[in-house]
Design an enzyme around this catalytic site. Structure first.
Site, short mmCIF file in Angstrom:
data_model
loop_
_atom_site.label_atom_id
_atom_site.label_comp_id
_atom_site.label_asym_id
_atom_site.label_seq_id
_atom_site.Cartn_x
_atom_site.Cartn_y
_atom_site.Cartn_z
N GLY A 145 0.74 -1.28 0.00
CA GLY A 145 0.05 0.18 0.08
C GLY A 145 0.85 1.35 0.14
O GLY A 145 1.92 1.14 -0.44
N CYS A 146 0.21 2.33 0.59
CA CYS A 146 0.71 3.61 0.26
C CYS A 146 2.13 3.85 1.17
O CYS A 146 2.71 4.72 0.96
CB CYS A 146 -0.15 4.79 0.73
SG CYS A 146 -1.79 4.68 -0.26
N ASN A 147 2.53 2.95 2.29
CA ASN A 147 3.65 3.28 2.91
C ASN A 147 4.81 2.61 2.33
O ASN A 147 5.89 2.91 2.50
CB ASN A 147 3.33 2.57 4.45
CG ASN A 147 2.86 1.21 4.29
OD1 ASN A 147 1.78 0.96 4.21
ND2 ASN A 147 3.69 0.03 4.29
N ALA A 148 4.50 1.95 1.30
CA ALA A 148 5.55 0.93 0.73
C ALA A 148 6.71 1.50 -0.06
O ALA A 148 7.78 0.83 0.17
CB ALA A 148 4.86 -0.37 -0.31
#
Length: 361
Positions: free
Chosen positions: A142-145
């Protein structure tokens, strides 16, 4: 903490790329038929003005983009990822005066499609990387990756200071759209855009920031606040965003940031530059309040969200690109990069800007 005796890893350059087609929020709403009250309210909000998307042309009768089958969406992901991901890599390498043959490690990040072999293999073939290229694909975080991908590349470059690594975050969010008229899918379809960003990582820098350290923080009791569910009716994965997650994430940012800074004898007021994931207007507002940031501190995060929407894992790199292009960072100044996403997970990194070192590229 990273071994201070090892050579530092640096973000030598950043490049981004987007679909050619740009849409206003009103145009997206009309094309996708986002008619529910929640979606209409979000589309009218000022924090996003335009998004770049791979959308089929509107039907001349209905004025709406036709529904795409799961097979068509998968093909769009592969085609779009190769197009804008390849351009982002090329842009980052050109800025660093490098070519694919100079790269020793390529790590690809995505959560909007699944391929076997992965994107790294396709980029290797299409862009002409060397046969002994080390490849890795980070899928589904997701967006943290983006920061999850940067961490091992920084470690690898420290152990191979003569070599070059590339991180590419490539998200075709329009390949994950579900159009069912519900508020759940309306929220997603009003927020996410398509985009790619790449960073060149070396042991030397021509003024780009050195990566000093990382810190993670997980909220396991909120693991389901951001997730993909299988929609049997649509035959597609459907993304879910809990309405409270911006505030949950925002209120917890101070925990990893404090740990990260205290290890280096720093305080939030010591940080000159903040590079945050463009999760949404509420996410940015919550982060500002939690960390005591000014509107100036989040100017690039705001502008990327305004121009492109939330492009998931690569958002923070585009914000960093704008900071580097601005030329405001001075040698010795510190910055903090923050991403957040499913898990619920918060990732942070401490960077330091420096003058060109002897022998730098």
């Amino acid at each position: 903490m990273i071994n201070i005796g090892s050579p530092p890893a640096a973000i030598t350059s950043v490049g981004s790329a987007f679909p050619d087609a740009s849409y206003t929020q009103a145009e997206v709403g009309a094309l996708l038929g986002l008619d529910n009250r929640v979606a209409r309210r979000l589309l009218a909000a000022p924090h996003i003005r335009t998004r770049r998307l791979f959308l089929p042309p509107a039907d001349p009768v209905t004025g709406r983009a036709p529904e795409e089958s799961p097979a068509e969406l998968h093909a769009k992901f592969r085609r779009g990822a190769l197009e804008i991901g390849g351009r982002a890599i090329a842009n980052a390498l050109k800025t660093a005066a490098l070519t694919p043959s100079d790269v020793g490690f390529l790590l690809c990040v995505t959560s909007t499609g699944f391929l076997v072999p992965g994107l790294s293999s396709l980029f290797s073939r299409e862009l002409g990387f060397r046969p002994d290229l080390v490849r890795a694909d980070l899928v589904g975080m997701g967006c943290n990756a983006g920061l999850n991908g940067l961490n091992p590349l920084a470690q690898w470059v420290r152990h191979h200071p003569e070599k070059v690594a590339v991180l590419v975050c490539c998200e075709i969010n329009s390949a994950m759209y579900v159009r069912d008229g519900t508020a759940r899918t309306g929220i997603v379809n009003s927020l996410f855009g398509d985009g790619a960003a790449a960073a060149v990582i070396t042991a030397e820098s021509a003024g780009g920031p050195y990566v000093l350290d990382f810190e993670s923080h997980c909220l396991p009791d909120r693991w389901d606040a951001m997730r993909f569910d299988w929609d049997e009716n649509a035959g597609k994965w459907s993304f879910f965003l809990d309405r409270d997650i911006p505030y949950v994430i925002g209120s917890n940012l101070v925990v990893p940031v404090t740990r990260l800074l205290e290890r280096h004898g720093l305080r939030p007021e010591s940080i000159s530059h903040w590079v945050l994931h463009t999760g949404g207007g509420a996410v940015i507002d919550s982060a500002r309040q939690s960390l005591g940031l000014s509107e100036h501190d989040v100017r690039h995060t705001r502008s990327v969200l305004r121009d492109f929407g939330n492009i998931s894992s690569g958002s923070f790199l585009v914000s960093l690109e704008r900071l580097l292009d601005e030329g405001s960072a001075r040698p010795g100044e510190h910055g903090v990069m923050i991403t957040m996403g499913p898990g619920a997970q918060i990732e942070t990194a401490l960077i330091e800007f420096g003058a060109p070192r002897k022998g730098s590229r």
